[in-house]
Design a protein around this motif. Structure first.
Motif, mmCIF file in Angstrom:
data_model
loop_
_atom_site.group_PDB
_atom_site.id
_atom_site.type_symbol
_atom_site.label_atom_id
_atom_site.label_comp_id
_atom_site.label_asym_id
_atom_site.label_seq_id
_atom_site.Cartn_x
_atom_site.Cartn_y
_atom_site.Cartn_z
ATOM 1 N N ALA A 36 0.827 -1.209 0.000
ATOM 2 C CA ALA A 36 0.000 0.000 0.000
ATOM 3 C C ALA A 36 0.857 1.254 0.000
ATOM 4 C CB ALA A 36 -0.926 -0.011 1.210
ATOM 5 N N ALA A 44 -9.481 -8.099 1.837
ATOM 6 C CA ALA A 44 -9.917 -7.461 3.092
ATOM 7 C C ALA A 44 -9.180 -6.151 3.320
ATOM 8 C CB ALA A 44 -9.686 -8.407 4.263
ATOM 9 N N ALA A 45 -7.947 -6.075 2.832
ATOM 10 C CA ALA A 45 -7.173 -4.844 2.985
ATOM 11 C C ALA A 45 -7.567 -3.808 1.934
ATOM 12 C CB ALA A 45 -5.680 -5.135 2.898
ATOM 13 N N GLY A 46 -8.487 -4.169 1.057
ATOM 14 C CA GLY A 46 -8.984 -3.223 0.058
ATOM 15 C C GLY A 46 -8.023 -2.956 -1.082
ATOM 16 N N LEU A 47 -6.903 -3.704 -1.141
ATOM 17 C CA LEU A 47 -5.886 -3.429 -2.165
ATOM 18 C C LEU A 47 -6.388 -3.757 -3.572
ATOM 19 C CD1 LEU A 47 -2.676 -4.705 -0.337
ATOM 20 C CD2 LEU A 47 -3.306 -2.346 -0.833
ATOM 21 N N LYS A 93 -8.981 -3.047 -4.962
ATOM 22 C CA LYS A 93 -9.736 -1.966 -5.611
ATOM 23 C C LYS A 93 -8.843 -1.102 -6.473
ATOM 24 C CE LYS A 93 -13.011 -1.764 -1.832
ATOM 25 N NZ LYS A 93 -12.856 -1.263 -0.468
ATOM 26 N N THR A 94 -7.595 -0.931 -6.056
ATOM 27 C CA THR A 94 -6.720 -0.039 -6.816
ATOM 28 C C THR A 94 -5.547 -0.757 -7.475
ATOM 29 O OG1 THR A 94 -5.679 0.447 -4.700
ATOM 30 C CG2 THR A 94 -7.221 2.085 -5.536
ATOM 31 N N ILE A 95 -5.151 -1.922 -6.945
ATOM 32 C CA ILE A 95 -3.960 -2.597 -7.478
ATOM 33 C C ILE A 95 -4.317 -4.017 -7.917
ATOM 34 C CG2 ILE A 95 -1.577 -3.238 -6.994
ATOM 35 C CD1 ILE A 95 -1.712 -1.256 -4.604
#
Lengths: 392, 288
Positions: free
Chosen positions: A219, A244-247, A249-251
């Motif tokens: 991140a 779960a870490a939301g990564l 969405k962008t990567i």
């Protein structure tokens, strides 16, 4: 004293009888080709060993129980995926059972030990899974064949995909062991050749699955994509943590197909829409694959996977060699030549072998959907491993 | 590493440390108080995780699964103590190792027969399935924070139980001198059975809580077993605070080791253990 003598005589008699029995069973078996299956029957890879065995036996059954006119006699050893026992286990088949062909295995470390035994005894050796680059690299030999892949191959295919998707900076993460490192090397080679850059190569000790520290690193670096090599439970946990870490969405996350093979059910929603590369996929349309899948489902009451395909092709490759010499195993040189030249009509799509005896095959870009890894396209046509270090 | 990333890594360390404490606490009780080297501790963790998997697919809810799982684990632990472990207290450590290693093999085989050898997922309860955004790329799953909170509550509860209750007093006395406690008219067998059942339940509870994060898979107990022993040894055998402190220490060493010394990430925890043992051979919080 007399008693001792008597019992000694008795032992002598028993030994003699056993030897005679063994000799007669040898004579009976002479017309049968002895195939040694050294695969995991217990432990983490047990399911893979079963799939490979099923695939192999399915082809033999489809050919009327014979390959090149020879009936097949199986000798089976459970390798437990334990490299420490590998040499001993391989020797059981080669020296005790005198198998003509050695087939195995899943675990690369075990396969490397098997290759050494096969080289020393000049036994014909077919690898139906283990991806260690060395087997068709520095260890390559006229009697060693592989019907699966090198770790380098799916990585290289994914490197091309990542570059085509216009990623510039990529971070890689894998367990610090041969399969992961070789896979990352393959990815890096293709990706950097196409102008991309691997900005950070991260590793964690095998089989550690505490990923939070690395996710935080990713991140803060904010790369265009992440390439990972994980399989089994580790793959499941990684993908869940990544999402779960939301990564995600962008990567975007890229990986060889081992990430999502057999793990999609456990990943649940987190596993949907993942892009992976492999030499097999769900929904490959060709007559051979349709027939293979139908037969497999009928015989074993389960769906085949990439491991079953590799086992099936190991039997096909052996058959190609035996047919050329009409089942006469003593004409080894001719047989090897025929195997080298064979075009294997595999459910994955036809493939040939490289000079180092590794499949030159198509790689599919796949997207996970439900419990399937659906084909999107062939991302690398007839991809050959460079076989670095092979002098043959 | 900028300051913000550093703070997130601290959070990672604490969260991982607390999870490790949860797993190690049961081991330190059984090992420290009963003097049993329980190699099957990881297997109990696995049993818990598979219970969470089976019961939550039956009931459709992880909470119900845990509520059912805890009494089951207590009964299971009490039964094992009665059937097997109660015969071991006067025996050699080697025999304990043999028995508990055998149990690992039996539980793995049963798992393989009853479930299968595949990886399975357990869903995070909907209430906790959200994530909190930490910055524009990274968020933190609420469920992990919930686990941390549960671990803190549990640490306090254990401390209270052992230091401040009558039962705790008897447990502590029993760990010092079994025969003397018995001669005072206290049913020591019942106390040991309670402690062992508690230890098994703690391990199983850890497995149940961790199942949604870690998934359930063959051999999952092996990994936690080794790290649990490291924590128990660093913390001082039998000390709950010691286990908590050591677990946090290991959490920090592991997390920052991975970031700052990636090439030695695999060894760092063991180097830490060696250093602590050189400094205090009895562990940091040795029993008085």
């Amino acid at each position: 004293m007399k008693k001792q003598l008597q019992s000694l005589k008795r032992i002598g008699f028993t030994v003699g009888m056993t030897a005679a029995l063994a000799a007669s069973s040898l004579a009976q078996a002479e017309d049968k080709l002895k195939v040694g299956l050294m695969l995991p029957a217990t432990g983490t890879f047990a399911a893979l060993g079963t799939a490979i065995t099923n695939g192999f036996k399915q082809y033999v059954a489809e050919s009327g129980g014979k390959l090149g006119g020879r009936e097949i006699e199986y000798f089976v050893v459970d390798d437990e995926s334990d490299p420490a026992k590998a040499t001993e286990n391989a020797n059981k088949l080669v020296k005790r059972d005198h198998v003509d062909v050695l087939v195995g295995t899943v675990h690369s470390g075990v396969a490397l030990a098997m290759a050494k035994v096969a080289k020393e005894s000049n036994t014909l050796f077919i690898v139906p899974n283990a991806g260690a680059d060395e087997l068709t690299g520095p260890l390559c030999s006229p009697n060693i064949f592989r019907t699966s892949f090198t770790n380098w191959q799916p990585g290289y295919a994914m490197g091309q995909v990542a570059a085509a998707k216009k990623a510039k900076n990529v971070v890689t993460l894998t367990w610090k062991y041969a399969a992961g490192l070789q896979s990352v090397d393959g990815f890096k080679e293709a990706f950097e050749k196409a102008g991309g850059k691997v900005v950070k190569e991260m590793t964690l000790p095998f089989p550690n699955v505490e990923f939070q520290a690395y996710l935080t690193e990713i991140a803060s670096i904010k790369p265009d994509a992440v390439y990972v090599f994980f399989a089994g439970a580790g793959a499941t946990k990684f993908v869940k943590d990544y999402v779960a870490a939301g990564l995600n969405k962008t990567i975007p996350l890229y990986a060889p197909g081992f990430l999502t093979d057999g793990t999609l059910e456990a990943m649940g929603d987190a596993g949907q829409g993942l892009l992976t590369t492999l030499h097999y996929a769900d929904g490959i349309k060709n007559a051979k694959n349709d027939a293979f899948r139908l037969n497999y489902a009928k015989t074993y009451k389960s769906q085949p996977d990439v491991y079953a395909v590799q086992g099936y092709d190991a039997a096909q490759l052996l058959a190609a060699g035996l047919k050329a010499v009409n089942g006469d195993f003593s004409k080894r040189a001719e047989m090897v030549k025929a195997m080298e030249a064979a075009k294997i009509d595999s459910p994955r799509g036809a493939f040939t072998l490289s000079k180092a005896h590794n499949p030159v095959q198509d790689f599919y870009l796949r997207k996970s959907e439900g419990r399937d890894n659906k084909v999107l396209e062939i991302s690398a046509k007839a991809l050959a491993d460079p076989a670095r270090g092979c002098k043959m | 590493m900028d300051f913000y990333s550093f703070l997130i890594q601290v959070l990672n360390s604490v969260q991982y440390g607390l999870l490790l404490f949860l797993v190690a606490s049961g081991l330190t009780l059984v090992f420290g108080i009963m003097g049993i080297i329980n190699l099957a501790h990881g297997a109990f963790y696995m049993v818990g995780a598979y219970m969470a998997f089976a019961l939550s697919s039956l009931t459709g809810n992880l909470f119900t699964a845990i509520l059912l799982g805890i009494p089951l684990s207590l009964v299971f632990g009490a039964f094992l103590e009665w059937a097997l472990f109660s015969h071991l207290y006067k025996r050699d450590h080697l025999e304990q190792v043999l028995l508990t290693y055998g149990l690992i093999l039996i539980f793995e085989e049963l798992r393989s027969l009853l479930v299968d050898d595949e990886v399975h997922g357990v869903a995070i309860p909907d209430v906790f399935s959200a994530s909190i955004a930490l910055n524009d790329t990274l968020s933190y799953p609420v469920y992990r924070l919930v686990i941390s909170a549960v671990c803190i509550v549990l640490a306090i509860g254990l401390y209270f139980l052992i230091q401040r209750t009558r039962l705790g007093m008897m447990i502590r006395a029993g760990s010092h001198d079994r025969d003397m406690v018995q001669s005072l008219g206290i049913n020591i067998n019942l106390i040991y059975r309670t402690v062992f059942a508690l230890g098994v339940t703690l391990a199983a509870f850890a497995g149940m809580l961790a199942a949604p994060i870690s998934s359930v898979f063959p051999g999952m107990g092996g990994g936690v077993l080794i790290i649990s022993f490291v924590i128990v040894v660093i913390g001082g055998i039998g000390s709950v605070w010691g286990a908590l402190f050591a677990a946090l220490l290991v959490g920090f060493a592991d997390t920052f080791g991975k970031v700052l010394l990636p090439d030695f990430a695999g060894a760092i925890v063991y180097v830490l253990m060696a250093a602590v043992l050189l400094w205090r051979p009895e562990g940091i919080f040795k029993k008085g």
